[in-house]
Motif scaffolding. Sequence first.
Motif, PDB file in Angstrom:
ATOM      1  N   ASP A   1      21.087 -20.232  56.686  1.00  0.00           N
ATOM      2  CA  ASP A   1      20.021 -19.471  57.345  1.00  0.00           C
ATOM      3  C   ASP A   1      19.491 -18.364  56.446  1.00  0.00           C
ATOM      4  O   ASP A   1      18.307 -18.038  56.475  1.00  0.00           O
TER       5      ASP A   1
ATOM      6  N   TRP B   1      19.306 -18.141  53.199  1.00  0.00           N
ATOM      7  CA  TRP B   1      18.905 -18.426  51.816  1.00  0.00           C
ATOM      8  C   TRP B   1      17.596 -17.750  51.453  1.00  0.00           C
ATOM      9  O   TRP B   1      17.429 -17.258  50.344  1.00  0.00           O
ATOM     10  N   LEU B   2      16.666 -17.671  52.406  1.00  0.00           N
ATOM     11  CA  LEU B   2      15.365 -17.071  52.098  1.00  0.00           C
ATOM     12  C   LEU B   2      15.524 -15.598  51.715  1.00  0.00           C
ATOM     13  O   LEU B   2      14.924 -15.115  50.746  1.00  0.00           O
ATOM     14  N   VAL B   3      16.375 -14.904  52.474  1.00  0.00           N
ATOM     15  CA  VAL B   3      16.604 -13.487  52.184  1.00  0.00           C
ATOM     16  C   VAL B   3      17.220 -13.327  50.796  1.00  0.00           C
ATOM     17  O   VAL B   3      16.798 -12.465  50.011  1.00  0.00           O
TER      18      VAL B   3
ATOM     19  N   LEU C   1      14.589 -14.166  48.120  1.00  0.00           N
ATOM     20  CA  LEU C   1      13.586 -13.098  48.045  1.00  0.00           C
ATOM     21  C   LEU C   1      14.166 -11.858  47.375  1.00  0.00           C
ATOM     22  O   LEU C   1      13.507 -11.231  46.544  1.00  0.00           O
ATOM     23  N   ALA C   2      15.387 -11.502  47.744  1.00  0.00           N
ATOM     24  CA  ALA C   2      15.992 -10.301  47.168  1.00  0.00           C
ATOM     25  C   ALA C   2      16.080 -10.425  45.654  1.00  0.00           C
ATOM     26  O   ALA C   2      15.776  -9.480  44.924  1.00  0.00           O
TER      27      ALA C   2
ATOM     28  N   PHE D   1      12.411 -10.334  44.208  1.00  0.00           N
ATOM     29  CA  PHE D   1      11.846  -8.979  44.263  1.00  0.00           C
ATOM     30  C   PHE D   1      12.557  -8.078  43.262  1.00  0.00           C
ATOM     31  O   PHE D   1      11.915  -7.258  42.599  1.00  0.00           O
TER      32      PHE D   1
ATOM     33  N   SER E   1      11.163  -8.772  39.885  1.00  0.00           N
ATOM     34  CA  SER E   1       9.805  -8.275  39.660  1.00  0.00           C
ATOM     35  C   SER E   1       9.795  -6.749  39.570  1.00  0.00           C
ATOM     36  O   SER E   1       9.026  -6.173  38.789  1.00  0.00           O
ATOM     37  N   LEU E   2      10.674  -6.082  40.322  1.00  0.00           N
ATOM     38  CA  LEU E   2      10.723  -4.616  40.217  1.00  0.00           C
ATOM     39  C   LEU E   2      11.248  -4.192  38.853  1.00  0.00           C
ATOM     40  O   LEU E   2      10.780  -3.204  38.282  1.00  0.00           O
TER      41      LEU E   2
ATOM     42  N   VAL F   1       8.310  -4.428  36.568  1.00  0.00           N
ATOM     43  CA  VAL F   1       7.373  -3.317  36.781  1.00  0.00           C
ATOM     44  C   VAL F   1       7.935  -2.044  36.157  1.00  0.00           C
ATOM     45  O   VAL F   1       7.233  -1.300  35.470  1.00  0.00           O
TER      46      VAL F   1
ATOM     47  N   LEU G   1       6.179   0.147  33.169  1.00  0.00           N
ATOM     48  CA  LEU G   1       5.591   1.466  33.437  1.00  0.00           C
ATOM     49  C   LEU G   1       6.421   2.628  32.904  1.00  0.00           C
ATOM     50  O   LEU G   1       5.924   3.742  32.795  1.00  0.00           O
TER      51      LEU G   1
ATOM     52  N   LYS H   1      12.947  13.625  45.744  1.00  0.00           N
ATOM     53  CA  LYS H   1      12.471  12.961  46.949  1.00  0.00           C
ATOM     54  C   LYS H   1      13.244  13.482  48.156  1.00  0.00           C
ATOM     55  O   LYS H   1      13.648  12.735  49.033  1.00  0.00           O
TER      56      LYS H   1
END
Lengths: 188, 217
Positions: free
Chosen positions: A8, A10-12, A15-16, A19, A22-23, A26, A30, A114
């Motif tokens: 169930d 696997w998508l998470v 994606l993690a 992502f 890709s971070l 980035v 930068l 922050k």
Amino acid sequence: MNTHRLADAWLVLVLAMAFGASLAAVHAALKPRIDANKLNDTMSQVPMLVPGATRGERLVVADAPLYRAVDAAGMLVGWVVPASGQGFADRIEVLVGLDARAHRLTGLYVLDQKETPGLGDNVTREGWRTQFVGKPTDPPLQVRKGTAQAPHEIEAVTGATISSESVTAIVNAAVRRLREQLAAGTLR
Amino acid sequence: MDRHLPTPAERFIRGILPENPVLRQVLGICPTLAVTNTMEGAITMAGAVLFVLTCANVLVSLLRPLLKPHLRILVFTLTIATFVTIADRFLAAYMYDMSKQLGPYIPLIIVNCIIIARCEVCGSKQSVPAAFLDAVGQSLGFALALGAIATVREVLGFGTWFGRWLGIRLLPATLSDRVWAPWTVMILPPGAFLTLALLLGAVNWAGARLQKAEVSR
């Protein structure tokens, strides 16, 4: 069933990882620009952090940057030590101004934070930061809730004890580092 | 599946006024109150929300056949957090002063309800064009509300608009030396509450009048 649950999720998981990658890209793209912005900000703060200084000279000592604050004639008038540490929400980055022999603090500036808006972010306010100016560097600074009673005490920001203690600990660590390097003779 | 749901064009139009995220849904109130004392801050925030909401809504719409009901919120949050981090780093690199001024409010877009609400209401149920236009419409509505509040606060508080001096200040600081001072309360948090309350009141009043006019017709 455990295998069913994993299927169930696997998508998470995918994606993690996507992502995260890709971070990282980035960040890598930068980071030079962000560092250049912070360097500009630091250089423009040097005259405010060390009285009599007109500009800063960047050194790298033990793999960490450090700024010699010099006057118009090029004479050493003090030091600006960049330092960071964990705050309440995220890392806090500060610049600590000291006199030439690291006996007294001459200024404090918050480069990045922050902290909680309205509470912890009060550590960036000039009214709170000015209490560091002129403080002796020995013994180390200590945070006190309420009114400071000794020369080495710093009044905590109301509602933001952790942020106040973080900044004070970062300042103490920066002072220790500079004093050690001055004592070891690695700096002139 | 899209049978009972609004068309992409309807989604776009609704976001701007009829279902304005701030003025009708009363979502995203934290940035609405926090960054509206200058137009520059408000428009930067609206731009960041436009980027995050559009990317998140479109990506969620693409992933919607794969979403499991009990894991969907986790997927929304992951997606939103990624795009917010990109927006935050971008501002730190290219708009450093604005990034310092907005401070933690850019990372706080992660918990902005407008975005997760659109992912839930539209992105996870409708096609990519609908999700895209929905995101743009809602972001324009957000920009409109923030811009309206920021205009009132900056003009009354600083006497400027987008940082440009308009030549007016509303309250005299001291009558004796005739120096016109900023109307400080408009810059501070109470000014945000007062302006938002009056604006919400005006929108509700106008809405009620429109409804009455339609009923009597």
